[in-house]
Scaffold this motif. Structure first.
Motif, PDB file in Angstrom:
ATOM      1  N   PHE A  51      40.599  47.118  47.104  1.00  0.00           N
ATOM      2  CA  PHE A  51      40.890  47.173  45.674  1.00  0.00           C
ATOM      3  C   PHE A  51      42.179  46.415  45.346  1.00  0.00           C
ATOM      4  O   PHE A  51      42.253  45.693  44.342  1.00  0.00           O
ATOM      5  CB  PHE A  51      41.012  48.625  45.208  1.00  0.00           C
ATOM      6  CG  PHE A  51      39.716  49.389  45.218  1.00  0.00           C
ATOM      7  CD1 PHE A  51      38.504  48.753  45.081  1.00  0.00           C
ATOM      8  CD2 PHE A  51      39.715  50.776  45.365  1.00  0.00           C
ATOM      9  CE1 PHE A  51      37.296  49.458  45.083  1.00  0.00           C
ATOM     10  CE2 PHE A  51      38.535  51.492  45.375  1.00  0.00           C
ATOM     11  CZ  PHE A  51      37.314  50.839  45.241  1.00  0.00           C
ATOM     12  N   ILE A  52      43.200  46.575  46.189  1.00  0.00           N
ATOM     13  CA  ILE A  52      44.480  45.896  45.952  1.00  0.00           C
ATOM     14  C   ILE A  52      44.309  44.383  46.060  1.00  0.00           C
ATOM     15  O   ILE A  52      44.838  43.617  45.240  1.00  0.00           O
ATOM     16  CB  ILE A  52      45.546  46.404  46.939  1.00  0.00           C
ATOM     17  CG1 ILE A  52      45.875  47.873  46.643  1.00  0.00           C
ATOM     18  CG2 ILE A  52      46.801  45.551  46.865  1.00  0.00           C
ATOM     19  CD1 ILE A  52      46.775  48.524  47.672  1.00  0.00           C
ATOM     20  N   ILE A  53      43.567  43.917  47.066  1.00  0.00           N
ATOM     21  CA  ILE A  53      43.320  42.482  47.232  1.00  0.00           C
ATOM     22  C   ILE A  53      42.581  41.933  46.016  1.00  0.00           C
ATOM     23  O   ILE A  53      42.895  40.845  45.510  1.00  0.00           O
ATOM     24  CB  ILE A  53      42.527  42.226  48.528  1.00  0.00           C
ATOM     25  CG1 ILE A  53      43.391  42.548  49.748  1.00  0.00           C
ATOM     26  CG2 ILE A  53      42.043  40.776  48.592  1.00  0.00           C
ATOM     27  CD1 ILE A  53      42.644  42.480  51.067  1.00  0.00           C
ATOM     28  N   THR A  54      41.596  42.677  45.536  1.00  0.00           N
ATOM     29  CA  THR A  54      40.846  42.250  44.350  1.00  0.00           C
ATOM     30  C   THR A  54      41.770  42.092  43.151  1.00  0.00           C
ATOM     31  O   THR A  54      41.701  41.092  42.420  1.00  0.00           O
ATOM     32  CB  THR A  54      39.750  43.281  44.021  1.00  0.00           C
ATOM     33  OG1 THR A  54      38.811  43.332  45.096  1.00  0.00           O
ATOM     34  CG2 THR A  54      39.030  42.905  42.735  1.00  0.00           C
TER      35      THR A  54
ATOM     36  N   LEU B 214      37.551  35.267  38.554  1.00  0.00           N
ATOM     37  CA  LEU B 214      37.262  36.649  38.168  1.00  0.00           C
ATOM     38  C   LEU B 214      36.072  37.215  38.927  1.00  0.00           C
ATOM     39  O   LEU B 214      36.087  38.351  39.402  1.00  0.00           O
ATOM     40  CB  LEU B 214      37.011  36.724  36.664  1.00  0.00           C
ATOM     41  CG  LEU B 214      38.224  36.480  35.759  1.00  0.00           C
ATOM     42  CD1 LEU B 214      37.780  36.331  34.311  1.00  0.00           C
ATOM     43  CD2 LEU B 214      39.231  37.616  35.892  1.00  0.00           C
ATOM     44  N   THR B 215      35.008  36.412  39.062  1.00  0.00           N
ATOM     45  CA  THR B 215      33.800  36.930  39.699  1.00  0.00           C
ATOM     46  C   THR B 215      33.937  37.033  41.213  1.00  0.00           C
ATOM     47  O   THR B 215      33.369  37.944  41.826  1.00  0.00           O
ATOM     48  CB  THR B 215      32.584  36.046  39.356  1.00  0.00           C
ATOM     49  OG1 THR B 215      32.881  34.672  39.652  1.00  0.00           O
ATOM     50  CG2 THR B 215      32.224  36.175  37.885  1.00  0.00           C
ATOM     51  N   ILE B 216      34.679  36.109  41.826  1.00  0.00           N
ATOM     52  CA  ILE B 216      34.910  36.226  43.268  1.00  0.00           C
ATOM     53  C   ILE B 216      35.654  37.522  43.562  1.00  0.00           C
ATOM     54  O   ILE B 216      35.320  38.267  44.490  1.00  0.00           O
ATOM     55  CB  ILE B 216      35.693  35.005  43.801  1.00  0.00           C
ATOM     56  CG1 ILE B 216      34.795  33.769  43.832  1.00  0.00           C
ATOM     57  CG2 ILE B 216      36.229  35.286  45.201  1.00  0.00           C
ATOM     58  CD1 ILE B 216      35.521  32.493  44.214  1.00  0.00           C
ATOM     59  N   GLY B 217      36.666  37.813  42.763  1.00  0.00           N
ATOM     60  CA  GLY B 217      37.398  39.057  42.947  1.00  0.00           C
ATOM     61  C   GLY B 217      36.541  40.274  42.700  1.00  0.00           C
ATOM     62  O   GLY B 217      36.563  41.240  43.480  1.00  0.00           O
ATOM     63  N   ALA B 218      35.753  40.233  41.612  1.00  0.00           N
ATOM     64  CA  ALA B 218      34.911  41.382  41.277  1.00  0.00           C
ATOM     65  C   ALA B 218      33.871  41.642  42.351  1.00  0.00           C
ATOM     66  O   ALA B 218      33.560  42.796  42.673  1.00  0.00           O
ATOM     67  CB  ALA B 218      34.231  41.153  39.928  1.00  0.00           C
TER      68      ALA B 218
ATOM     69  N   SER C  99      30.855  36.991  47.486  1.00  0.00           N
ATOM     70  CA  SER C  99      32.057  37.625  48.033  1.00  0.00           C
ATOM     71  C   SER C  99      31.815  39.082  48.396  1.00  0.00           C
ATOM     72  O   SER C  99      32.702  39.734  48.965  1.00  0.00           O
ATOM     73  CB  SER C  99      33.214  37.524  47.033  1.00  0.00           C
ATOM     74  OG  SER C  99      32.891  38.152  45.813  1.00  0.00           O
ATOM     75  N   ALA C 100      30.621  39.598  48.081  1.00  0.00           N
ATOM     76  CA  ALA C 100      30.302  40.970  48.484  1.00  0.00           C
ATOM     77  C   ALA C 100      30.299  41.105  50.002  1.00  0.00           C
ATOM     78  O   ALA C 100      30.657  42.159  50.539  1.00  0.00           O
ATOM     79  CB  ALA C 100      28.944  41.388  47.917  1.00  0.00           C
TER      80      ALA C 100
ATOM     81  N   THR D  94      42.474  48.469  38.468  1.00  0.00           N
ATOM     82  CA  THR D  94      41.969  48.158  39.808  1.00  0.00           C
ATOM     83  C   THR D  94      43.063  48.355  40.852  1.00  0.00           C
ATOM     84  O   THR D  94      42.814  48.900  41.937  1.00  0.00           O
ATOM     85  CB  THR D  94      41.449  46.711  39.866  1.00  0.00           C
ATOM     86  OG1 THR D  94      40.467  46.507  38.858  1.00  0.00           O
ATOM     87  CG2 THR D  94      40.833  46.419  41.229  1.00  0.00           C
ATOM     88  N   MET D  95      44.276  47.926  40.526  1.00  0.00           N
ATOM     89  CA  MET D  95      45.412  48.124  41.427  1.00  0.00           C
ATOM     90  C   MET D  95      45.676  49.615  41.634  1.00  0.00           C
ATOM     91  O   MET D  95      45.947  50.062  42.766  1.00  0.00           O
ATOM     92  CB  MET D  95      46.647  47.446  40.853  1.00  0.00           C
ATOM     93  CG  MET D  95      47.889  47.559  41.719  1.00  0.00           C
ATOM     94  SD  MET D  95      47.756  46.653  43.296  1.00  0.00           S
ATOM     95  CE  MET D  95      47.908  44.948  42.698  1.00  0.00           C
TER      96      MET D  95
END
Length: 456
Positions: free
Chosen positions: A408-411, A259-263, A391-392, A327-328
């Motif tokens: 955003f889509i990748i996240t 979750l945090t890597i994506g965020a 990941s930022a 997010t998508m």
């Protein structure tokens, strides 16, 4: 004649360490909320020159957190949580000094203040690694099982309300300095935020290991009075026997890391997105983030109330599905990027749904983590923030080369992987109502035995 039996009152979760931890959260979130999510990314962009520099500076914070969190958690378990917290507060002063100096001397595309900004964020990462693991572990040690979602939700709600005050103060500053993204106005906002966040040091210094609870704050599967009622869960396993009650904290950490890597690829860039793509003025952006934190604080309380009836994991899964969907949407409605009436509701819904579930996630991790290793596991949770900050740098590169929409889509796709992981834990994680019922039954039995001994 036998006297009436009265159940023993439930132990209050609002102990000394818990209250101090909540007050520290309020001060820190008020100061950080003034600039961290709204002004600092744009300020780093101004001083550094591109989005990669924003991601690089934020990534240093995550890397420093990674290097310091695990040693701090180990020392906290073997030595003293209080000592680790105090070391962290000392470094907080040094971090604040570097950030303040960088802000004072900053100019557009200036290398020296950019280096100071990076150093300040790296030191802040070390502070987070030293304080957040031991401090959160000490709060969990001071709260009985079955009440942790109340404490986590209150802590998040108080922090959310405090964080909403910060942007409102920033709104006033921008309104009085012309409502433009000038270097001067951003400097004023950041400086005020630095001094406000330093007030969190006072309650941190008041926390102490001697105020921690005994067995009532131990992991659920290690408490003797809860073992019988939870025996059927202890005998359950999922994922072909690989996931058991004893491994819940491991699976939750993996879930949190995803979750945090994506965020991290997007959250740090939301202010930049609304500034560059939606063309929001500073006052409106401050108002949006102020209301966001306030609504998220209220959402924490609502999610906690729903979890009492439906279960924590059940509420978390529904909340994350809604948030990931938003997010998508942010990635697919690119033709509406310049329409705030469309983008802001999607953004607010996304953040409120996902942020409101965070306290429930924390309470589950605490309930299934043994006290003897809680400092290390809380440190690992802090390390998961590396995904948030580390990941930022990837997010900054993606935005520079593909734009906000693709990022955003990748996240959203990446975070979707967390949903089946949480579903695996559904048969293993107890509802808090079950834990409280078991504690009440045990207390009632103890009272009956005591009164029978007295009457005989």
């Amino acid at each position: 004649m036998t006297a009436a039996v009265t159940p023993v009152a439930r132990r209050s979760p609002w102990t000394h360490n818990v209250i101090c931890g909540i007050v520290a959260t309020a001060f820190y979130r008020m100061g950080a909320g003034l600039y961290m999510m709204t002004v600092l990314p744009s300020f780093i962009l101004l001083v550094g020159g591109n989005n990669f520099d924003v991601g690089f500076a934020e990534g240093l914070q995550g890397l420093a957190n990674l290097l310091s969190a695990m040693p701090a958690g180990y020392i906290a378990d073997k030595w003293s949580r209080r000592a680790c917290i105090r070391m962290g507060t000392c470094l907080t002063f040094l971090s604040a000094g570097c950030l303040l100096l960088a802000v004072i001397i900053a100019k557009p595309k200036d290398f020296v203040p950019f280096v100071l900004l990076c150093l300040a964020l790296a030191l802040q990462g070390i502070c987070d690694g030293i304080i957040n693991g031991p401090l959160a572990a000490l709060m969990d040690d001071s709260c009985p099982a079955g009440r942790r979602s109340d404490v986590e939700s209150m802590n998040a709600s108080v922090g959310g309300v405090a964080a909403s005050v910060g942007p409102l103060l920033g709104l006033i500053v921008f309104a009085t300095t012309g409502n433009t993204w000038t270097t001067f106005s951003m400097k004023v906002v950041i400086c005020v935020g630095i001094f406000l966040s330093l007030l969190a040091i006072i309650p941190c210094l008041l926390m102490h290991d001697k105020y921690a609870l005994a067995e009532s704050s131990e992991a659920v599967h290690l408490q003797k009075n809860l073992l019988e009622s939870q025996r059927w869960r202890s005998e359950q396993s999922t994922c072909f026997g690989l996931v058991t009650v004893q491994r819940v904290c491991i699976v939750m950490f993996i879930n949190q890391l995803i979750l945090t890597i994506g965020a991290g690829m997007t959250v740090k860039f939301f202010p930049v997105f609304f500034k560059e793509e939606t063309h929001l003025k500073p006052v409106l952006l401050q108002a949006v983030f102020g209301s966001l934190n306030l609504f998220a604080g209220l959402g924490n309380l609502l999610a906690n109330r729903l979890s009492k009836k439906f279960g924590r994991l059940q509420v978390i899964i529904c909340g994350y599905i809604a948030g990931i969907t938003c997010t998508m949407l942010m990635g697919t409605v690119r033709s509406y990027y310049t329409v705030p009436a469309v983008m802001l509701p999607i953004f607010l819904t996304r953040c409120i749904c996902m942020w409101s579930c965070t306290p429930l996630l924390g309470s589950i991790i605490a309930d299934y983590t043994p006290k003897a290793t809680r400092g290390r596991w809380k440190a690992l949770s802090s390390v998961a923030v590396v995904g948030w900050s580390g990941s930022a740098a990837v997010g900054g590169w993606l935005i520079d080369h593909t734009g906000f929409g693709v990022t955003f889509i990748i996240t959203a796709c990446f975070q979707t992987c967390s949903i089946p992981i949480m579903c695996i834990l559904l048969p293993l994680v107890a509802k808090e109502s079950e834990l409280l019922a078991a504690q009440s039954a045990e207390s009632l039995t103890a009272t009956e035995i005591s009164m029978q001994a007295e009457t005989s």
